[in-house]
Design an enzyme around this catalytic site. Structure first.
Site, short mmCIF file in Angstrom:
data_model
loop_
_atom_site.label_atom_id
_atom_site.label_comp_id
_atom_site.label_asym_id
_atom_site.label_seq_id
_atom_site.Cartn_x
_atom_site.Cartn_y
_atom_site.Cartn_z
N ARG A 100 1.41 1.20 -6.10
CA ARG A 100 1.53 0.37 -4.82
C ARG A 100 0.31 -0.08 -4.63
O ARG A 100 0.27 -1.03 -3.65
CB ARG A 100 2.15 1.04 -3.62
CG ARG A 100 3.29 1.84 -3.98
CD ARG A 100 3.80 2.60 -2.77
NE ARG A 100 4.15 1.69 -1.50
CZ ARG A 100 5.27 1.01 -1.21
NH1 ARG A 100 6.28 0.97 -2.01
NH2 ARG A 100 5.06 0.06 -0.26
N HIS A 122 14.40 -35.17 -31.27
CA HIS A 122 13.37 -35.61 -32.00
C HIS A 122 12.86 -34.39 -32.81
O HIS A 122 11.54 -34.61 -33.22
CB HIS A 122 12.10 -35.98 -30.77
CG HIS A 122 12.63 -36.91 -29.79
ND1 HIS A 122 12.67 -38.41 -30.32
CD2 HIS A 122 13.07 -37.03 -28.53
CE1 HIS A 122 13.18 -39.22 -29.23
NE2 HIS A 122 13.32 -38.36 -28.18
N LYS A 135 -2.59 -6.18 -19.68
CA LYS A 135 -2.25 -6.82 -18.37
C LYS A 135 -3.35 -7.84 -17.99
O LYS A 135 -2.83 -8.88 -17.24
CB LYS A 135 -2.09 -5.56 -17.17
CG LYS A 135 -1.48 -6.23 -15.91
CD LYS A 135 0.00 -6.68 -16.14
CE LYS A 135 0.45 -7.37 -14.79
NZ LYS A 135 1.61 -8.21 -15.14
N LYS A 178 9.21 -14.87 -22.23
CA LYS A 178 9.44 -13.42 -21.82
C LYS A 178 10.31 -12.91 -22.79
O LYS A 178 10.08 -11.73 -23.11
CB LYS A 178 10.53 -13.33 -20.55
CG LYS A 178 9.83 -13.78 -19.06
CD LYS A 178 9.11 -12.61 -18.62
CE LYS A 178 7.72 -12.63 -18.81
NZ LYS A 178 6.68 -13.46 -17.99
N ASN A 220 1.14 0.25 6.09
CA ASN A 220 1.21 -0.48 4.73
C ASN A 220 1.96 -1.73 5.67
O ASN A 220 3.00 -1.63 6.14
CB ASN A 220 2.11 0.18 3.79
CG ASN A 220 2.95 -0.57 3.16
OD1 ASN A 220 2.51 -1.60 2.59
ND2 ASN A 220 4.48 -0.13 2.84
N GLY A 221 1.55 -3.01 5.21
CA GLY A 221 2.14 -4.26 5.65
C GLY A 221 1.33 -5.26 5.80
O GLY A 221 0.00 -5.22 5.70
N GLU A 274 7.69 -11.77 -25.86
CA GLU A 274 6.87 -10.76 -25.42
C GLU A 274 7.64 -9.38 -25.19
O GLU A 274 6.75 -8.40 -25.65
CB GLU A 274 5.93 -11.18 -24.46
CG GLU A 274 6.52 -10.96 -22.92
CD GLU A 274 5.32 -11.56 -22.11
OE1 GLU A 274 4.19 -11.51 -22.07
OE2 GLU A 274 5.86 -12.23 -21.01
N CYS A 293 0.91 -1.27 -0.08
CA CYS A 293 -0.19 0.02 -0.04
C CYS A 293 0.81 1.19 0.04
O CYS A 293 2.33 0.93 0.04
CB CYS A 293 -0.79 0.05 1.22
SG CYS A 293 -1.81 -1.34 1.53
N TRP A 313 -3.86 -1.58 -1.22
CA TRP A 313 -3.99 -2.97 -2.08
C TRP A 313 -4.33 -4.06 -0.94
O TRP A 313 -3.26 -4.23 -0.10
CB TRP A 313 -2.53 -3.33 -2.81
CG TRP A 313 -2.32 -4.62 -3.57
CD1 TRP A 313 -1.85 -5.71 -3.13
CD2 TRP A 313 -2.92 -4.62 -4.81
NE1 TRP A 313 -2.13 -6.58 -4.31
CE2 TRP A 313 -2.64 -5.75 -5.25
CE3 TRP A 313 -3.61 -3.67 -5.72
CZ2 TRP A 313 -2.76 -6.33 -6.58
CZ3 TRP A 313 -3.89 -4.23 -7.07
CH2 TRP A 313 -3.66 -5.37 -7.48
N GLU A 364 9.03 -20.49 -20.03
CA GLU A 364 8.75 -18.90 -19.43
C GLU A 364 9.94 -17.93 -19.88
O GLU A 364 9.59 -16.63 -20.40
CB GLU A 364 8.98 -19.13 -17.77
CG GLU A 364 8.97 -17.80 -17.24
CD GLU A 364 7.67 -16.85 -17.52
OE1 GLU A 364 6.68 -17.19 -18.21
OE2 GLU A 364 7.62 -15.75 -16.97
C1 F6R Z 1 3.03 -13.02 -19.62
C2 F6R Z 1 1.95 -12.77 -18.90
C3 F6R Z 1 0.72 -13.41 -19.27
C4 F6R Z 1 -0.21 -13.87 -18.06
C5 F6R Z 1 -1.40 -14.46 -18.51
C6 F6R Z 1 -2.20 -14.90 -17.41
O1 F6R Z 1 4.10 -12.35 -18.93
O2 F6R Z 1 1.71 -11.90 -18.06
O3 F6R Z 1 1.01 -14.53 -19.91
O4 F6R Z 1 0.52 -14.87 -17.34
O5 F6R Z 1 -2.24 -13.68 -19.42
O6 F6R Z 1 -2.81 -13.93 -16.73
P1 F6R Z 1 -3.35 -14.03 -15.19
O7 F6R Z 1 -2.35 -14.60 -14.48
O8 F6R Z 1 -3.62 -12.71 -14.75
O9 F6R Z 1 -4.61 -14.93 -15.39
#
Ligand code: F6R
Length: 606
Positions: free
Chosen positions: A27, A502, A601, A483, A98-99, A486, A2, A74, A479
């Site tokens: 935050r 294979h 996001k 990364k 906050n905490g 993307e 927070c 948050w 992963e």
């Molecule tokens: C990759 C990324 C996405 C999310 C995916 C699921 O860096 O952020 O692949 O992991 O869209 O999102 P959540 O976890 O919010 O369901």
């Protein structure tokens, strides 16, 4: 996570607090509030939602005064609502926190027995009651805070007003950030210096256990032993835009560096350090009668699910199926009553994961959600909720949420194993010790970030990358490749190293950068053979290996070494160089790291 802002001085504090809170919205932003001394009374205005909502509300209920505290929240304990928003007020005392107060439930129950009434579901409100009780006994504000905080376990940064003592603010901290500022027109406190940078550049960084008393022209600090302490001010010359990211160039880099803290926050209060057991009271399940477990998620969260499968099967010996959210409901899954669907979603809003939870419930299974956003849709419809405490993740590419998800899955697997009696106490002890040591190892790894910058520079012109790993590190190869794709828009593939022969080995040609996770574990010799196969066909090897490995440096073109940990915890370390390599490649390419093209996001459509 927070944000707190407090100020006392010669100017009206409302605008300073609202402006500061806006800068701290990264935050947390589910609710916000402000308390201002106005005509020697402390008046509180709070609301659900972001600072813009708070602004609207204070326009309707005007407030003014030279001393006040504010908070952007948050949620961790109690839903994001106006009642749970800070400040919390009890008689003379108004606080923002906050905490996480780990032992709040016990303290709250004691206070309720004594007749105290609580208005919120938060852990924070107890502190206002404790301080008030001390003031009533004739203690000074500093003693009252000292006595109250001595009862708490957990983390905090707090700011507090006492109605009988206008024009003063008290602050305290323990493992949560707090910075103090001394300016020409007053004194300030904040979770992050961005909020107060427009008013002063002279900052004081108090230490854990300090209690700070702010008045319009002085800051007095009492240390944890009760002695007056001198904390030398530092002059900060950051520009405000850099400061918002705590000095990091991007939110993603900041979030990568936050991981030791977010992993700690996720296991905080859940490990009994005396008995080496895991406590998850939120999962009030009959663990002995669970049939099959299905782990369902999308994207990075799906790779956490793959690691979760490994952990649960290895520790609790229950079969686990993993599914991608968008596939689950279209394959007529065999999930049934008695089975458990565990969804993993940072946002708690992902449409495909949400639909999978509904499908599983329709077929009679119960749902556990692992999510980072309190009361978001998926936890709301699930029977059980296990929250990660990564705080808001601003960078679109997930980093700290991923390691927090692995931590939650690890706790879940250990709890299952404990209840089903599948683990020897000695092994449990060893693993829990290693979990507790992990944040400091993560810190060591991210502190060598610049080495990955050097490696990234060397491969700046690469058009493709290959990632290989085995066992529990295979999902980390996936992963790592995700990364890279993307944020740097460079084509990358992740494979289990044993699969190379294979098919994918046909891709290897002179100069193809291949990231190999080759830590010293039972599969080490095997992965080294896979690595040699790539090398002998012209691939350039970037090896993520273990400290003390003198063999691999002779084969690899580039090397990044990790400190040793238990095999089952390795992903929490091996993913860090993956995140950093992708980050620096993107920076060298000049892409929009925090908001890569075509991505959002939270994916709330199918
Ligand atoms: C990759 C990324 C996405 C999310 C995916 C699921 O860096 O952020 O692949 O992991 O869209 O999102 P959540 O976890 O919010 O369901």
């Amino acid at each position: 996570m927070c944000g707190i802002v407090a100020c006392v001085g010669r100017e009206d504090s409302l605008e300073i607090i609202l402006d500061g809170l806006k800068k701290l919205e990264y935050r947390g932003y589910d609710s916000a509030g402000v308390a201002i001394f106005s005509d020697d009374k402390v008046k509180v205005v709070k609301t659900r939602g972001k600072i813009a909502n708070l602004r609207k509300k204070v326009a309707e209920q005007p407030l003014s005064g030279n001393c006040g505290i504010g908070h952007t929240r948050w949620a961790t304990h109690g839903s994001p609502s106006t009642l749970n928003a800070h400040p919390h007020q009890y008689e003379q005392v108004t606080i923002v926190h906050n905490g996480i107060i780990e032992n709040y439930a016990k303290i709250k129950a004691n206070l309720e027995e004594q007749g105290n009434k609580f208005v919120s579901e938060t852990d924070s409100e107890i502190l206002a009651h404790l301080v008030q009780a001390n003031l009533l006994q004739g203690k000074t504000p500093v003693q009252s805070l000292q006595n109250s905080l001595a009862l708490l376990e957990g983390t905090w940064a707090v700011a507090l007003l006492i109605e009988e003592q206008p024009h003063k603010i008290w602050c305290a901290l323990n493992q949560s950030p707090l910075v103090l500022g001394k300016g020409r027109n007053g004194t300030y406190a904040s979770s992050d210096l961005t909020a107060v940078l427009p008013y002063t550049r002279e900052m004081i960084f108090p230490e854990d256990g300090d209690i700070c008393e702010l008045s319009s022209d002085s800051i007095k600090i009492i240390d944890k032993d009760g002695n007056q302490a001198e904390r030398a001010p530092q002059i900060i010359d950051w520009n405000p835009v850099v400061a918002e990211k705590a000095g990091f160039k991007h939110f993603m880099l900041k979030e990568i560096h936050e991981q030791p803290r977010s992993v700690t926050d996720t296991f905080r209060g859940k490990i009994d350090r005396e008995n080496f057991t895991v406590k998850l009271p939120e999962l009030d399940l009959d663990f002995s009668s669970i049939g099959n477990i299905y782990l369902v998620a999308c994207g990075t969260s799906y790779y956490a699910a793959l690691i979760g499968k490994f952990l649960i099967e290895r520790l609790a010996r229950i079969p686990v199926y993993t599914d991608i959210g968008s596939e689950f409901r279209y394959r007529q899954p065999l999930i049934k009553q008695g089975d458990l669907l565990v969804s993993i979603s940072q946002s708690g809003e992902t449409a495909d994961t949400l639909a999978a939870v509904k499908e599983a419930q329709k077929r009679g299974a119960k749902a556990v959600s692992i999510s980072n956003v309190l009361n978001s849709q998926i936890p709301r419809i699930s029977q059980f909720q296990l929250y990660t405490h990564a705080g808001p993740e601003i960078g679109v590419a997930s980093t700290k949420a991923f390691t927090a998800q692995i931590t939650a899955l690890l706790l879940f697997a250990l709890k299952l194993a404990q209840n089903r009696g599948t683990l020897q106490r000695k092994f449990r002890e060893e693993l829990i010790q290693e979990i507790l040591a992990l944040p400091s190892l993560m810190h060591q790894v991210v502190s060598h970030a610049s080495h990955l910058n050097v490696i990234a520079r060397r491969y700046g012109n690469a058009r493709d990358f290959l990632y290989i790993g085995r066992g529990i590190n295979y999902p980390i190869a996936l992963e790592g490749a995700l990364k890279m794709k993307e944020i740097s828009y460079i084509h990358a593939e992740g494979y289990p190293a044993g699969e190379m022969k294979h098919g994918p080995i046909a891709l290897i040609e002179d100069g193809l950068p291949t990231v190999v996770i080759a830590t010293k574990n039972d599969l080490y010799e095997k992965i080294v053979s896979n690595l040699v196969e790539v090398k002998s066909r012209g691939g350039q090897i970037i090896a993520i290996a273990s400290q003390g490995d003198d063999q691999i440096g002779e084969i690899a073109n580039d090397l990044f070494l990790l400190p040793p940990t238990h095999y089952l915890l390795e992903p929490l370390l091996t993913v860090l160089p993956m995140q950093l390599l992708a980050y620096y490649m993107a920076v060298h390419k000049g892409t929009d790291v925090d908001q890569p093209r075509n991505l959002a996001k939270s994916v709330t459509v199918e």
